[in-house]
Design an enzyme around this catalytic site. Structure first.
Site, PDB file in Angstrom:
ATOM      1  N   ALA A 152      -3.901   0.388  -0.948  1.00 53.31           N
ATOM      2  CA  ALA A 152      -4.905  -0.454  -1.452  1.00 53.31           C
ATOM      3  C   ALA A 152      -6.273  -0.350  -1.288  1.00 53.31           C
ATOM      4  CB  ALA A 152      -4.492  -1.977  -1.045  1.00 53.31           C
ATOM      5  N   ARG A 153      -6.933  -0.419  -0.560  1.00 51.36           N
ATOM      6  CA  ARG A 153      -8.282  -0.051   0.204  1.00 51.36           C
ATOM      7  C   ARG A 153      -8.220   0.194   1.646  1.00 51.36           C
ATOM      8  NH1 ARG A 153      -9.154   0.683  -4.320  1.00 51.36           N
ATOM      9  NH2 ARG A 153     -10.620  -0.323  -5.893  1.00 51.36           N
TER      10      ARG A 153
ATOM     11  N   GLU B 250     -14.342   7.151   2.002  1.00 51.16           N
ATOM     12  CA  GLU B 250     -13.808   8.312   1.284  1.00 51.16           C
ATOM     13  C   GLU B 250     -14.922   9.120   1.040  1.00 51.16           C
ATOM     14  OE1 GLU B 250     -11.362   6.480  -1.644  1.00 51.16           O
ATOM     15  OE2 GLU B 250      -9.975   5.809   0.047  1.00 51.16           O
TER      16      GLU B 250
ATOM     17  N   HIS C 234      -6.628   9.295  -2.036  1.00 51.16           N
ATOM     18  CA  HIS C 234      -6.840   8.273  -3.138  1.00 51.16           C
ATOM     19  C   HIS C 234      -6.381   8.775  -4.551  1.00 51.16           C
ATOM     20  CE1 HIS C 234      -9.025   4.601  -4.119  1.00 51.16           C
ATOM     21  NE2 HIS C 234      -8.150   4.477  -4.974  1.00 51.16           N
TER      22      HIS C 234
HETATM   23  C1  8YV Z   1      -8.216   4.174  -9.463  1.00 55.98           C
HETATM   24  C2  8YV Z   1      -8.227   2.496  -7.618  1.00 55.98           C
HETATM   25  O1  8YV Z   1      -7.305   5.248  -9.452  1.00 55.98           O
HETATM   26  O2  8YV Z   1      -7.625   1.179  -9.381  1.00 55.98           O
HETATM   27  C3  8YV Z   1      -8.271   1.202  -8.644  1.00 55.98           C
HETATM   28  O3  8YV Z   1      -8.778   0.298  -8.086  1.00 55.98           O
HETATM   29  O4  8YV Z   1      -8.875   2.511  -6.802  1.00 55.98           O
HETATM   30  C4  8YV Z   1      -7.697   3.578  -8.225  1.00 55.98           C
HETATM   31  O5  8YV Z   1      -6.409   3.689  -8.237  1.00 55.98           O
HETATM   32  C5  8YV Z   1      -9.674   4.779  -9.660  1.00 55.98           C
HETATM   33  O6  8YV Z   1     -10.291   3.697  -9.663  1.00 55.98           O
HETATM   34  C6  8YV Z   1      -9.787   5.768 -10.650  1.00 55.98           C
HETATM   35  O7  8YV Z   1     -10.973   5.544 -11.288  1.00 55.98           O
END
Ligand code: 8YV
Length: 317
Positions: A234-235, A264, A282
Site C-alpha cells: 500500500a504505502r 522511497e 514499488h
Molecule cells: C503506481 C501507486 O504504480 O497506484 C498507486 O497509488 O503508488 C503505484 O502503484 C504509481 O502511481 C505509478 O505511477
C-alpha cells in the site's frame, strides 16, 4: 496551439508517450533542470497534470497552475494530493480505479509466499555458489507453509478483496480490519488492528494512507509475533519503519515482504541487510498490461478535463 501538459513522472508505455506528444505540448518536469524558475515562467499556461500515485502534487505547485483543468493520477493512491483543496477549486483529480487491483494483489501473495518460503534467500544461496560449498540440507533452515495461514487484511478495498480471494484459494482463513465492517463479505471483521495482528500469521497492508500514518507500530508488530509475517503493497508510511527495522533485526516478527517504504527510494539498512525481508522497488502495478490500462484511463481523463467534461474517474468533482 496544443494544450500544455505537465508530466511529473516518466510513462513507460511508448505508445502512450507518442499519443501524448501528438495531442499536447508535454513538459517533462523530471527532466527540467531549474524547476522553480521553469514553473514560475510556464506554470500559468499548464492545463493538465499527469502524476504518479506516490508523487501526487503539492499544494504549492497547484497554486502556481491557475489554468489547470485536471490532475490525472496514474495510480490509485491519492494521499499525495490535497483533495480538499482541489474540491474547493472545482478541479477534477482522477485515479486509475480498478486498473491495478489484480497486479497489486498478485504481488502481495508473491511477496508473502517469498517471505514464508525464503525464496529470495534461497535464490542467493544457489546463485552465490553456496550450495556447492554447503551441500548438506541443514545448510538452509526449514521454511514456513503459506497454505492455510491465518491472513489478516488491513484495508478491504479493491486490492484487499483481491488479496482475500487469492488467499482463500490457498485455504487461508481470512480476517480483516477497515474503518467499518463490510456486510457483503463472509470474512470476520476485527475492529482493532492489534487484535487482528495477534490472531494472524500474516498481516497484509492494502489500506489507503490518507488518514493512517504509522498504524503498524511496535505494539502491532509485537502482537504479530515471532512467527508472523508482514506484507505491505500500500504505502510505506502506514508502517512505523523504525519499529519494523527493530522487529526484523530482533526477530520479533518472522519476516516481511515490502513493496513500499516511507522515504522511497531510500530503504533502511536493517531492512536491506536482513534475510527476513523480501523487497521490491514499488513495483506492484508495474506490468505491461496494467500500466497500459492505467495510462489509457489517464489519457481519457486528461481529454475529458481539457474538454471541460467531468472525467468519469474524478474523485473531487
Ligand atoms: C503506481 C501507486 O504504480 O497506484 C498507486 O497509488 O503508488 C503505484 O502503484 C504509481 O502511481 C505509478 O505511477
Amino acid at each position: 496551439m496544443k494544450p500544455q501538459i505537465l508530466q511529473l513522472n516518466p510513462i513507460l508505455i511508448p505508445a502512450a508517450n507518442e499519443e501524448l506528444a501528438a495531442l499536447y505540448e508535454v513538459h517533462k518536469y523530471f527532466e527540467i533542470e531549474d524547476q522553480a524558475v521553469w514553473l514560475a515562467q510556464h506554470g500559468p499556461s499548464i492545463q493538465a497534470v499527469i502524476t504518479g500515485g506516490h508523487t501526487g502534487i503539492s499544494r504549492a505547485m497547484l497554486e502556481q497552475l491557475p489554468a489547470l483543468k485536471v490532475v490525472a493520477v496514474n495510480g490509485v493512491g491519492t494521499d499525495a494530493v490535497d483533495l480538499a483543496y482541489c474540491r474547493e477549486r472545482g478541479l477534477p483529480v482522477t485515479a486509475t480505479l480498478g486498473a491495478l487491483t489484480e497486479d497489486v494483489a498478485d504481488l502481495a501473495i508473491g511477496l508473502l509466499i517469498a517471505a514464508c518460503r525464503n525464496i529470495c534467500a534461497g535464490d542467493r544461496f544457489v546463485r552465490d555458489g553456496q550450495w556447492e560449498r554447503f551441500p548438506q540440507p541443514s545448510a538452509i533452515p526449514l521454511a514456513r507453509r503459506f497454505s492455510g495461514m491465518r491472513v489478516g487484511i488491513v484495508g478491504m478495498g479493491r486490492v484487499g478483496r483481491a488479496v482475500a480471494t487469492r488467499a482463500a484459494a490457498f485455504g487461508c482463513p481470512i480476517r480483516y480490519t477497515d474503518l467499518q465492517r463490510m456486510n457483503d463479505l463472509p470474512h470476520e471483521f476485527v475492529s482493532d488492528l492489534v487484535d487482528l495482528a495477534r490472531d494472524s500469521d500474516a498481516l497484509v497492508l492494502c489500506a489507503a494512507a490518507d488518514k493512517a500514518e504509522g498504524i503498524v507500530n511496535a505494539e502491532v508488530l509485537d502482537a504479530l509475533g515471532p512467527r508472523g509475517f508482514l506484507v505491505n503493497v500500500a504505502r510505506g508510511r502506514l508502517v512505523n519503519e523504525v519499529d519494523l527495522a527493530q522487529a526484523i533485526e530482533a526477530g520479533s516478527i518472522a519476516g516481511a515482504g515490502l513493496d513500499v517504504f516511507v522515504d522511497e527510494p531510500r530503504v533502511p539498512l536493517a531492512l536491506r541487510q536482513s534475510d527476513r525481508t523480501t523487497l521490491q522497488a514499488h513495483r506492484a502495478s508495474a506490468t505491461w498490461e496494467t500500466r497500459a490500462a492505467m495510462i489509457r484511463m489517464v489519457l481519457d481523463s486528461v481529454a475529458d478535463g481539457l474538454a471541460g467534461k467531468r472525467p468519469s474517474m474524478s474523485l473531487t468533482t
